[in-house]
Design a protein around this motif. Structure first.
Motif, PDB file in Angstrom:
ATOM      1  N   ALA A  91      41.836  26.130  47.620  1.00 47.05           N
ATOM      2  CA  ALA A  91      41.975  27.083  46.519  1.00 47.05           C
ATOM      3  C   ALA A  91      40.999  28.247  46.657  1.00 47.05           C
ATOM      4  O   ALA A  91      41.359  29.403  46.407  1.00 47.05           O
ATOM      5  N   LEU A  92      39.759  27.961  47.059  1.00 48.03           N
ATOM      6  CA  LEU A  92      38.786  29.036  47.264  1.00 48.03           C
ATOM      7  C   LEU A  92      39.249  29.986  48.363  1.00 48.03           C
ATOM      8  O   LEU A  92      39.120  31.200  48.243  1.00 48.03           O
ATOM      9  N   CYS A  93      39.800  29.427  49.431  1.00 46.68           N
ATOM     10  CA  CYS A  93      40.320  30.258  50.521  1.00 46.68           C
ATOM     11  C   CYS A  93      41.508  31.089  50.049  1.00 46.68           C
ATOM     12  O   CYS A  93      41.588  32.293  50.332  1.00 46.68           O
ATOM     13  N   ALA A  94      42.431  30.476  49.329  1.00 43.39           N
ATOM     14  CA  ALA A  94      43.599  31.199  48.826  1.00 43.39           C
ATOM     15  C   ALA A  94      43.182  32.319  47.887  1.00 43.39           C
ATOM     16  O   ALA A  94      43.732  33.427  47.936  1.00 43.39           O
ATOM     17  N   GLN A  95      42.186  32.059  47.050  1.00 45.60           N
ATOM     18  CA  GLN A  95      41.687  33.089  46.145  1.00 45.60           C
ATOM     19  C   GLN A  95      41.075  34.240  46.934  1.00 45.60           C
ATOM     20  O   GLN A  95      41.309  35.406  46.629  1.00 45.60           O
ATOM     21  N   GLY A  96      40.303  33.930  47.968  1.00 42.98           N
ATOM     22  CA  GLY A  96      39.692  34.972  48.796  1.00 42.98           C
ATOM     23  C   GLY A  96      40.731  35.815  49.509  1.00 42.98           C
ATOM     24  O   GLY A  96      40.636  37.047  49.537  1.00 42.98           O
ATOM     25  N   CYS A 103      52.677  33.156  47.327  1.00 38.04           N
ATOM     26  CA  CYS A 103      53.777  32.215  47.070  1.00 38.04           C
ATOM     27  C   CYS A 103      53.664  30.932  47.894  1.00 38.04           C
ATOM     28  O   CYS A 103      54.299  29.944  47.554  1.00 38.04           O
ATOM     29  N   ARG A 104      52.875  30.928  48.963  1.00 38.03           N
ATOM     30  CA  ARG A 104      52.743  29.712  49.773  1.00 38.03           C
ATOM     31  C   ARG A 104      51.369  29.683  50.425  1.00 38.03           C
ATOM     32  O   ARG A 104      50.913  30.689  50.956  1.00 38.03           O
ATOM     33  N   VAL A 105      50.734  28.523  50.404  1.00 33.62           N
ATOM     34  CA  VAL A 105      49.455  28.314  51.080  1.00 33.62           C
ATOM     35  C   VAL A 105      49.555  26.990  51.833  1.00 33.62           C
ATOM     36  O   VAL A 105      49.996  25.986  51.277  1.00 33.62           O
ATOM     37  N   ALA A 106      49.147  27.007  53.087  1.00 35.81           N
ATOM     38  CA  ALA A 106      49.130  25.779  53.891  1.00 35.81           C
ATOM     39  C   ALA A 106      47.863  25.799  54.745  1.00 35.81           C
ATOM     40  O   ALA A 106      47.448  26.859  55.214  1.00 35.81           O
ATOM     41  N   ALA A 139      47.083  34.556  58.436  1.00 35.50           N
ATOM     42  CA  ALA A 139      46.483  33.316  58.924  1.00 35.50           C
ATOM     43  C   ALA A 139      44.986  33.388  58.652  1.00 35.50           C
ATOM     44  O   ALA A 139      44.410  34.478  58.587  1.00 35.50           O
ATOM     45  N   PHE A 140      44.359  32.231  58.498  1.00 36.49           N
ATOM     46  CA  PHE A 140      42.913  32.226  58.270  1.00 36.49           C
ATOM     47  C   PHE A 140      42.299  30.918  58.736  1.00 36.49           C
ATOM     48  O   PHE A 140      42.980  29.913  58.893  1.00 36.49           O
ATOM     49  N   GLU A 141      40.999  30.984  58.963  1.00 32.98           N
ATOM     50  CA  GLU A 141      40.159  29.816  59.212  1.00 32.98           C
ATOM     51  C   GLU A 141      38.934  29.955  58.341  1.00 32.98           C
ATOM     52  O   GLU A 141      38.578  31.064  57.935  1.00 32.98           O
ATOM     53  N   ALA A 142      38.258  28.843  58.068  1.00 30.73           N
ATOM     54  CA  ALA A 142      37.056  28.887  57.240  1.00 30.73           C
ATOM     55  C   ALA A 142      35.986  27.986  57.833  1.00 30.73           C
ATOM     56  O   ALA A 142      36.287  26.922  58.376  1.00 30.73           O
ATOM     57  N   GLN A 143      34.736  28.443  57.713  1.00 29.51           N
ATOM     58  CA  GLN A 143      33.578  27.684  58.168  1.00 29.51           C
ATOM     59  C   GLN A 143      32.586  27.529  57.021  1.00 29.51           C
ATOM     60  O   GLN A 143      32.504  28.378  56.142  1.00 29.51           O
ATOM     61  N   CYS A 144      31.819  26.448  57.110  1.00 27.49           N
ATOM     62  CA  CYS A 144      30.777  26.181  56.132  1.00 27.49           C
ATOM     63  C   CYS A 144      29.703  25.335  56.801  1.00 27.49           C
ATOM     64  O   CYS A 144      30.037  24.335  57.466  1.00 27.49           O
ATOM     65  N   ALA A 145      28.464  25.723  56.659  1.00 30.90           N
ATOM     66  CA  ALA A 145      27.316  24.965  57.183  1.00 30.90           C
ATOM     67  C   ALA A 145      27.470  24.666  58.670  1.00 30.90           C
ATOM     68  O   ALA A 145      27.186  23.566  59.136  1.00 30.90           O
ATOM     69  N   GLY A 146      27.985  25.634  59.424  1.00 29.57           N
ATOM     70  CA  GLY A 146      28.090  25.491  60.866  1.00 29.57           C
ATOM     71  C   GLY A 146      29.290  24.713  61.365  1.00 29.57           C
ATOM     72  O   GLY A 146      29.422  24.479  62.561  1.00 29.57           O
ATOM     73  N   ALA A 147      30.176  24.306  60.476  1.00 27.08           N
ATOM     74  CA  ALA A 147      31.364  23.549  60.883  1.00 27.08           C
ATOM     75  C   ALA A 147      32.621  24.271  60.419  1.00 27.08           C
ATOM     76  O   ALA A 147      32.633  24.899  59.359  1.00 27.08           O
ATOM     77  N   THR A 148      33.681  24.173  61.208  1.00 29.21           N
ATOM     78  CA  THR A 148      34.979  24.691  60.786  1.00 29.21           C
ATOM     79  C   THR A 148      35.580  23.685  59.819  1.00 29.21           C
ATOM     80  O   THR A 148      35.755  22.512  60.158  1.00 29.21           O
ATOM     81  N   VAL A 149      35.855  24.134  58.595  1.00 29.25           N
ATOM     82  CA  VAL A 149      36.350  23.225  57.558  1.00 29.25           C
ATOM     83  C   VAL A 149      37.848  23.385  57.311  1.00 29.25           C
ATOM     84  O   VAL A 149      38.505  22.455  56.848  1.00 29.25           O
ATOM     85  N   ILE A 150      38.404  24.563  57.606  1.00 25.07           N
ATOM     86  CA  ILE A 150      39.836  24.823  57.471  1.00 25.07           C
ATOM     87  C   ILE A 150      40.327  25.451  58.764  1.00 25.07           C
ATOM     88  O   ILE A 150      39.736  26.421  59.250  1.00 25.07           O
ATOM     89  N   THR A 151      41.409  24.908  59.321  1.00 19.98           N
ATOM     90  CA  THR A 151      42.067  25.527  60.469  1.00 19.98           C
ATOM     91  C   THR A 151      43.551  25.695  60.130  1.00 19.98           C
ATOM     92  O   THR A 151      44.056  25.093  59.177  1.00 19.98           O
ATOM     93  N   HIS A 152      44.220  26.513  60.904  1.00 13.61           N
ATOM     94  CA  HIS A 152      45.668  26.734  60.746  1.00 13.61           C
ATOM     95  C   HIS A 152      46.050  27.128  59.318  1.00 13.61           C
ATOM     96  O   HIS A 152      47.109  26.746  58.823  1.00 13.61           O
ATOM     97  N   GLY A 153      45.178  27.887  58.635  1.00 12.60           N
ATOM     98  CA  GLY A 153      45.480  28.362  57.293  1.00 12.60           C
ATOM     99  C   GLY A 153      46.555  29.435  57.330  1.00 12.60           C
ATOM    100  O   GLY A 153      46.553  30.296  58.203  1.00 12.60           O
ATOM    101  N   ARG A 154      47.487  29.369  56.387  1.00  9.10           N
ATOM    102  CA  ARG A 154      48.551  30.361  56.264  1.00  9.10           C
ATOM    103  C   ARG A 154      48.731  30.719  54.796  1.00  9.10           C
ATOM    104  O   ARG A 154      48.709  29.839  53.942  1.00  9.10           O
ATOM    105  N   VAL A 155      48.941  32.006  54.546  1.00  8.17           N
ATOM    106  CA  VAL A 155      49.276  32.470  53.201  1.00  8.17           C
ATOM    107  C   VAL A 155      50.471  33.393  53.336  1.00  8.17           C
ATOM    108  O   VAL A 155      50.483  34.288  54.174  1.00  8.17           O
ATOM    109  N   GLU A 156      51.474  33.152  52.504  1.00 10.15           N
ATOM    110  CA  GLU A 156      52.631  34.049  52.422  1.00 10.15           C
ATOM    111  C   GLU A 156      52.611  34.730  51.067  1.00 10.15           C
ATOM    112  O   GLU A 156      52.291  34.101  50.048  1.00 10.15           O
TER     113      GLU A 156
END
Length: 86
Positions: free
Chosen positions: A19-24, A38-41, A67-84
């Motif tokens: 949700a934080l990623c989708a909001q960003g 309309c879509r977040v994966a 497409a997006f990826e997210a990192q936190c505290a030196g680790a990748t926490v989200i991969t293969h993010g998609r928003v339509e």
């Protein structure tokens, strides 16, 4: 509960991280209008430690949205993010 499962820190629920990623992404590419999303994966890659900054990289995926990826505290926490968007 985190310690009992072998994690030494409290972490966010994966859906909260998503949700934080989708909001960003919505703030950046949808002019802050959540109705346009309309879509977040995502693929949850690692727990997101509570209280640490969440950083995202956003990529234009053409007609497929973003497409997006997210990192936190030196680790990748989200991969293969998609928003339509609508």
């Amino acid at each position: 509960a985190a310690r009992r499962s072998g994690v030494d820190r409290v972490f966010l629920h994966g859906l909260c991280t998503m949700a934080l990623c989708a909001q960003g992404v919505g703030q950046i590419v949808a002019d802050g209008d959540p109705e346009r999303v309309c879509r977040v994966a995502v693929r949850f890659a690692a727990p997101t430690p509570l209280g640490e900054p969440l950083e995202m990289q956003l990529y234009d995926a053409g007609s497929l949205g973003y497409a997006f990826e997210a990192q936190c505290a030196g680790a990748t926490v989200i991969t293969h993010g998609r928003v339509e968007l609508r």
